[in-house]
Design an enzyme around this catalytic site. Structure first.
Site, short mmCIF file in Angstrom:
data_model
loop_
_atom_site.label_atom_id
_atom_site.label_comp_id
_atom_site.label_asym_id
_atom_site.label_seq_id
_atom_site.Cartn_x
_atom_site.Cartn_y
_atom_site.Cartn_z
N ILE A 4 0.97 -1.16 0.03
CA ILE A 4 -0.03 -0.08 0.08
C ILE A 4 0.73 1.26 0.06
CG2 ILE A 4 -1.70 1.42 1.48
CD1 ILE A 4 -2.75 -1.55 2.39
N ASP A 47 11.04 3.55 4.58
CA ASP A 47 10.77 2.16 5.04
C ASP A 47 12.32 1.46 5.69
OD1 ASP A 47 8.74 0.31 3.48
OD2 ASP A 47 10.50 -1.03 4.22
N ASP A 76 13.53 2.51 10.96
CA ASP A 76 12.53 1.77 11.56
C ASP A 76 11.81 2.99 12.12
OD1 ASP A 76 10.81 0.88 13.36
OD2 ASP A 76 12.27 -0.44 14.16
N VAL A 77 10.47 3.33 11.70
CA VAL A 77 9.78 4.61 12.05
C VAL A 77 9.22 4.42 13.48
CG1 VAL A 77 8.97 5.06 9.91
CG2 VAL A 77 7.44 3.55 11.20
N ASN A 126 1.77 4.83 7.47
CA ASN A 126 1.14 3.60 6.93
C ASN A 126 1.95 2.29 7.33
OD1 ASN A 126 -0.18 1.89 4.31
ND2 ASN A 126 2.16 1.54 4.23
N SER A 158 -7.08 -0.74 10.14
CA SER A 158 -7.68 -1.90 9.51
C SER A 158 -8.88 -1.99 9.78
CB SER A 158 -6.80 -2.94 9.99
OG SER A 158 -7.18 -4.20 9.45
N TYR A 167 -2.33 -7.10 16.96
CA TYR A 167 -2.92 -6.15 15.83
C TYR A 167 -4.27 -5.77 15.92
CZ TYR A 167 -3.15 -5.60 10.80
OH TYR A 167 -3.02 -5.00 9.83
N LYS A 196 -4.41 -1.40 16.01
CA LYS A 196 -5.24 -0.76 14.90
C LYS A 196 -6.32 0.03 15.47
CE LYS A 196 -2.77 -1.89 11.42
NZ LYS A 196 -1.86 -0.93 10.78
N1 LIG Z 1 -2.51 -6.29 3.37
C1 LIG Z 1 -3.63 -6.49 3.84
O1 LIG Z 1 -4.64 -6.91 3.74
C2 LIG Z 1 -4.01 -5.03 5.26
C3 LIG Z 1 -5.07 -5.05 5.56
C4 LIG Z 1 -5.57 -3.99 6.58
C5 LIG Z 1 -4.42 -3.26 7.03
N2 LIG Z 1 -3.19 -3.46 6.30
C6 LIG Z 1 -2.05 -2.15 6.89
O2 LIG Z 1 -1.67 -1.79 5.65
C7 LIG Z 1 -0.44 -1.31 5.86
C8 LIG Z 1 0.36 -1.69 4.88
O3 LIG Z 1 0.41 -3.07 4.65
P1 LIG Z 1 0.66 -3.97 3.24
O4 LIG Z 1 -0.35 -4.83 3.19
O5 LIG Z 1 1.24 -2.98 2.15
O6 LIG Z 1 2.07 -4.54 3.76
P2 LIG Z 1 3.65 -4.92 2.95
O7 LIG Z 1 4.38 -5.76 3.79
O8 LIG Z 1 3.39 -5.04 1.59
O9 LIG Z 1 4.50 -3.44 3.15
C9 LIG Z 1 4.65 -2.89 4.51
C10 LIG Z 1 5.96 -2.25 4.65
O10 LIG Z 1 6.12 -1.49 5.69
C11 LIG Z 1 7.60 -1.71 6.10
N3 LIG Z 1 7.61 -1.45 7.53
C12 LIG Z 1 6.91 -2.35 8.47
N4 LIG Z 1 7.58 -1.85 9.56
C13 LIG Z 1 8.10 -0.67 9.58
C14 LIG Z 1 8.84 0.08 10.52
N5 LIG Z 1 8.66 -0.11 11.80
N6 LIG Z 1 9.32 1.13 9.89
C15 LIG Z 1 9.70 1.25 8.52
N7 LIG Z 1 9.00 0.58 7.78
C16 LIG Z 1 8.56 -0.52 8.29
C17 LIG Z 1 7.92 -3.14 5.57
O11 LIG Z 1 9.27 -3.01 5.24
C18 LIG Z 1 7.18 -2.77 4.14
O12 LIG Z 1 7.86 -2.49 3.01
C19 LIG Z 1 0.14 -1.89 7.45
O13 LIG Z 1 -0.11 -0.67 8.27
C20 LIG Z 1 -0.82 -2.95 7.50
O14 LIG Z 1 -1.17 -3.61 9.00
C21 LIG Z 1 -2.92 -4.05 5.43
#
Ligand SMILES: NC(=O)c1ccc[n+]([C@@H]2O[C@H](COP(=O)([O-])OP(=O)(O)OC[C@H]3O[C@@H](n4cnc5c(N)ncnc54)[C@H](O)[C@@H]3O)[C@@H](O)[C@H]2O)c1
Length: 262
Positions: free
Chosen positions: A38, A57, A83-84, A110, A155, A168, A172
Site C-alpha cells: 500500500i 521504509d 525503523d519508524v 502507513n 485496518s 494487531y 489498529k
Molecule cells: N494487506 C492487508 O490486507 C492489510 C489489511 C489491513 C491493514 N493493512 C495495513 O496496511 C499497512 C501496509 O501493509 P501492506 O499490506 O502494504 O504490507 P507490506 O508488507 O506489503 O508493506 C509494509 C511495508 O512497511 C514496512 N515497515 C513495516 N514496519 C516498519 C517500520 N517499523 N519502519 C519502517 N518501515 C516499516 C515494511 O518493510 C514494508 O515495506 C500496514 O499498516 C497494515 O497493517 C494491510
C-alpha cells in the site's frame, strides 16, 4: 486478481494521469512503509499526481527501486531507510527532509508490522501505535503549511471486526483512537483521518486468498475480489487531498463491502 464485470474492477492508475485530486504540484507527501504494498502504491500515485515524495521504509533495496521508478518518470523523491518506531531514525529523517524538500504538507502513516508475526503485546503496541504518534508529533513540529493533512492506515481489524492476533486488533483500534484525538484537538494544525483496508493483495498476504480462511472471506466480500494496493492508496490520497477539505476524524473502510456482510 481481476474483478468480475459489474463488481468494481480495480482502477488502473497508470491510465488515469489526469486525476490529481486537487493537489498542488510540487507539494510534499511523506509516506511510511513505502517499499512495498500500500505504501509503495501511495508513493507511485502521489508522484504521478505531481507531488514530491519522501519515502520511508526499513528495506533499503526495494526503497531504492521505488526511487528509481519515480525518478525515471520525472518525479522527485527522497528516501529514508530505517525503523519508524525508532526515535533517532525519525529525528534524522525529518532533518534530512527539511534540508531537501522543506516541511511536508501531507503525511501517510502507513507502516506497521504484519499480524502474522507473533510479537510480544507491549512491544507490538509500542511499534505499531508509538511509531504513528512519534511520526505525527515530529511532523507537526516542523511548522506545517496551510491545508496540512494526515492519514493513518488502520485496518478493519480492531475497528470493525476482531481478528486472531490480539496485538494487531488492539493496535489498529488504538491508532484510530489517536486519529480521533488529533481530529478533535489538533484540527487547527492539520486534518486527520483513518483508512481501514480489508483483505488487500500485497506481499504480506501472498497466497492467503487461496487458503481456506482467505476463500471464506473472499466468498463474503460483495465485490468478490481482494482490494488492490491502488484501491487503498487512492482512498488515502483522497483523504489527504484538498477534495477532502471538510473530512476530519473519519474511519473509511475500503473493504469491498466485506464488513457490512458480517
Ligand atoms: N494487506 C492487508 O490486507 C492489510 C489489511 C489491513 C491493514 N493493512 C495495513 O496496511 C499497512 C501496509 O501493509 P501492506 O499490506 O502494504 O504490507 P507490506 O508488507 O506489503 O508493506 C509494509 C511495508 O512497511 C514496512 N515497515 C513495516 N514496519 C516498519 C517500520 N517499523 N519502519 C519502517 N518501515 C516499516 C515494511 O518493510 C514494508 O515495506 C500496514 O499498516 C497494515 O497493517 C494491510
Amino acid at each position: 486478481m481481476t474483478g468480475q464485470p459489474g463488481r468494481g474492477r480495480p482502477l488502473d492508475p497508470t491510465t488515469q494521469d489526469r486525476v490529481d485530486l486537487g493537489f498542488t504540484r510540487g507539494d510534499t507527501l511523506l509516506v511510511t512503509g513505502a517499499a512495498s504494498g500500500i505504501g509503495r502504491a501511495v508513493a507511485l500515485n502521489a508522484a504521478r499526481m505531481g507531488l514530491r515524495v519522501s519515502a520511508w521504509d526499513l528495506q533499503a533495496g526495494p526503497l531504492a527501486t521505488l526511487a528509481e521508478e519515480i525518478g525515471a518518470t520525472g518525479g522527485e523523491v527522497m528516501t529514508v531507510v530505517g525503523d519508524v518506531s525508532d526515535e533517532a531514525t525519525v529525528r534524522d529523517g525529518f532533518a534530512e527532509l527539511a534540508g531537501r524538500f522543506g516541511p511536508a504538507r501531507y503525511l501517510a502513516n502507513n507502516a506497521g508490522p504484519p499480524s502474522s508475526v507473533p510479537l510480544e503485546f507491549d512491544e507490538a503496541v509500542r511499534i505499531s501505535v508509538g511509531s504513528v504518534r512519534r511520526m505525527t508529533e515530529t511532523w507537526a513540529a516542523t511548522g506545517l503549511p496551510e491545508g496540512a493533512a494526515m492519514v493513518a492506515t488502520t485496518s478493519v481489524a480492531g475497528n470493525l471486526v476482531g481478528t486472531e492476533s490480539d496485538w494487531y486488533s488492539a493496535s489498529k483500534a488504538a491508532v484510530m483512537g489517536y486519529v480521533r484525538h488529533l481530529a478533535a484537538h489538533r484540527a487547527g494544525e492539520f486534518r486527520s483521518n483513518g483508512v481501514a483496508p480489508g483483505m488487500t493483495d500485497t506481499p504480506r498476504l501472498a497466497g492467503y486468498a487461496d487458503s481456506e480462511a482467505g476463500q471464506h472471506i473472499l466468498g463474503r466480500i460483495p465485490l468478490r475480489r481482494m482490494g488492490s494496493a491502488d484501491d487503498m492508496a487512492l482512498a488515502i490520497l483522497f483523504l489527504l487531498s484538498p477534495l477532502a477539505a471538510y473530512v476530519n476524524g473519519v474511519l473509511l473502510p475500503v473493504d469491498g463491502g466485506w464488513t457490512v456482510t458480517q
